[in-house]
Design a protein around this motif. Structure first.
Motif, mmCIF file in Angstrom:
data_model
loop_
_atom_site.group_PDB
_atom_site.id
_atom_site.type_symbol
_atom_site.label_atom_id
_atom_site.label_comp_id
_atom_site.label_asym_id
_atom_site.label_seq_id
_atom_site.Cartn_x
_atom_site.Cartn_y
_atom_site.Cartn_z
ATOM 1 N N ASP A 192 0.847 -1.197 0.000
ATOM 2 C CA ASP A 192 0.000 0.000 0.000
ATOM 3 C C ASP A 192 0.883 1.248 0.000
ATOM 4 O O ASP A 192 1.408 1.631 1.049
ATOM 5 N N HIS A 214 -1.951 2.223 9.332
ATOM 6 C CA HIS A 214 -2.550 0.951 9.735
ATOM 7 C C HIS A 214 -1.505 -0.145 9.597
ATOM 8 O O HIS A 214 -0.448 0.062 8.991
ATOM 9 N N GLU A 246 2.362 8.021 1.297
ATOM 10 C CA GLU A 246 2.176 6.811 2.113
ATOM 11 C C GLU A 246 3.325 5.840 1.875
ATOM 12 O O GLU A 246 3.622 5.479 0.734
HETATM 13 MN MN MN Z 1 -2.978 2.759 3.646
#
Ligand code: MN
Ligand code: GLY
Ligand code: MN
Length: 440
Positions: free
Chosen positions: A297, A360, A399
């Motif tokens: 991710d 997360h 990210e």
């Molecule tokens: Mn994420």
């Protein structure tokens, strides 16, 4: 995928509320971990899977436990897969620590010629299956579940619940379980945190898959940098990214690719991908390949023109600094909540707002299990993804994935540039090479 999308929304909706990469050098013994290519994911070691089940049994003490696979070959039940390496739906694992011989029993679906034509072949029962899965017995689920379970309950008076009932994953039909436990005078003991906390700490085999998923996603970002141009529709770029994932060896998408240009960047769940890009846009590209069922991710924000404007750059710099501060603080003992506060305070001090949570856990699920308020431990993998969103105008999100190590952290996605000048140079290089490279 729909379920994953829902979980994705949950994290992003928790609104409201450099760093120098520590030498993400090749892992010893895993020189090819970050190479990309369409080879098959290495099998998880059956011996390691048995060790996981043994650790779990230690945790549940003398209680018996059962867990049922609610997944499919394409989207395995993550807990079940983590414990057994088995992805088929309807299978069951019985754990009976008090048994002398049959402590670990794997029950697979009965053979069924017609179902097998649709779903794929099931292996004949042979001794080799117990060796393959490193369990004490493999059987087919012909008998009703309670009779199987009663065997596992012979020498104990408690049944450990390994997952939250609220997750909808009933291991045994509640009524049948109730009757059985009553008949043997046994009680249930809630132990769902155990499996969850075990899954948050990744072992080498898992990290190998995750590094590869990340390497493939970096290639997807290169493809994005190459294909962002005035006149391109967001979904055209997303399609190129998805294609690039497949060609670089991904075994799936961790979540639907997000390409949010211009004002769409300010919409956290932008999914329509139907806008035509303009030269002065910046574009949030939030994507993740999966490899061997492990997710990745990574988000970058790119200027379509290849150069940030001063205004875009100002916002970008705040997000980057917030991210760098949070990453620099990663080490065992701090929590995701602590990191959130660090990034949030930086963004607030700059006169903006952090409209969603900071990150997360990542693993089998892109939003993997784990407690955001608990101290991080070495072996956990988290995302750090601050963003600033200016309604009707633009969004910036950066990210990265970070592995917690004994001494601090390793930036797993260090190969993907983050600083504005590096992003611009990387885009220019990708575009310059495009003549020689067939997209994607
Ligand atoms: Mn994420
Ligand atoms: N791509 C989903 C997320 O960043 O959490
Ligand atoms: Mn993301």
């Amino acid at each position: 995928m729909a379920q994953r999308m829902k979980r994705l929304c949950r994290v992003l909706l928790l609104a409201s509320s450099l760093l120098i990469a520590t030498g993400a050098a090749a892992h010893p013994g895993h020189a090819n971990a970050s190479s990309v290519g369409p080879e098959v994911a290495p099998e998880l070691s059956a011996k390691e899977l048995r060790q996981r089940r043994e650790r779990l049994m230690k945790g549940i003490g003398s209680c018996a436990a059962a867990i049922t696979s609610h997944g499919s070959a394409e989207e395995p039940d993550q807990d079940f897969y983590w414990l057994t390496g088995v992805s088929e739906g309807g299978a069951m694992l019985l754990l009976a620590p008090r048994e002398r011989v049959f402590k670990q029993v794997l029950l697979l679906q009965p053979r069924d010629e017609e179902a097998e034509i649709v779903e794929g072949y099931r292996e004949p029962l042979q001794h080799s299956l117990t060796l393959k899965y490193q369990v004490d017995m493999v059987a087919r689920l012909r008998d009703p579940v309670p009779s199987r379970l009663s065997l596992a309950m012979r020498h104990t008076d408690c049944f450990a619940t390994l997952r939250k009932a609220a997750s909808g994953t009933h291991e045994v039909p509640a009524e049948e379980l109730g009757m059985l436990l009553q008949s043997v005078d046994a009680k249930t003991v809630q132990q769902w945190q155990l499996l969850e906390s075990m899954r948050t700490v990744k072992d080498e085999a898992e990290l190998l898959r995750m590094r590869k998923a990340i390497a493939i996603t970096v290639e997807g970002h290169r493809t994005a940098a190459l294909n962002l141009k005035p006149g391109a529709v967001e979904r055209q770029v997303a399609a190129r990214i998805d294609e690039s994932f497949a060609w670089h060896g991904a075994t799936g998408l961790a979540f639907p690719s997000i390409v949010a240009s211009g004002e769409n960047g300010a919409i956290l769940h932008w999914a329509k991908n139907d806008r035509v890009m303009r030269n002065d846009d910046i574009v949030i590209v939030d994507i993740g390949a999966s490899y061997g069922h492990y997710a990745s991710d990574l988000t970058r924000t790119y200027p379509v023109s290849g150069k940030f404007t001063d205004e875009q750059r100002k916002v970008y710099d705040v997000v980057l600094a917030a991210q760098e501060k949070a990453i620099a603080a990663v080490r065992p003992g701090v929590s995701l909540d602590d990191l959130y506060v660090i990034a949030r305070d930086h963004i607030i001090a700059s006169g903006h707002e952090l409209k969603h949570y900071l990150g997360h856990f990542v693993g089998l699920d892109v939003h993997d299990v784990g407690d955001w308020s608990a101290p991080l431990q070495a072996g956990m993998v988290i995302t750090i993804e601050p963003g600033i969103y200016l309604r009707g105008k633009l969004g910036v999100r950066i990210e990265d994935e970070v592995l917690v190590t004994a001494k601090g952290y390793e930036l797993l996605s260090a190969a993907l540039p983050r600083r504005p000048a590096e992003v611009e140079a990387w885009m220019a290089r990708a575009r310059a090479e495009a003549g020689a490279v067939v997209a994607p």
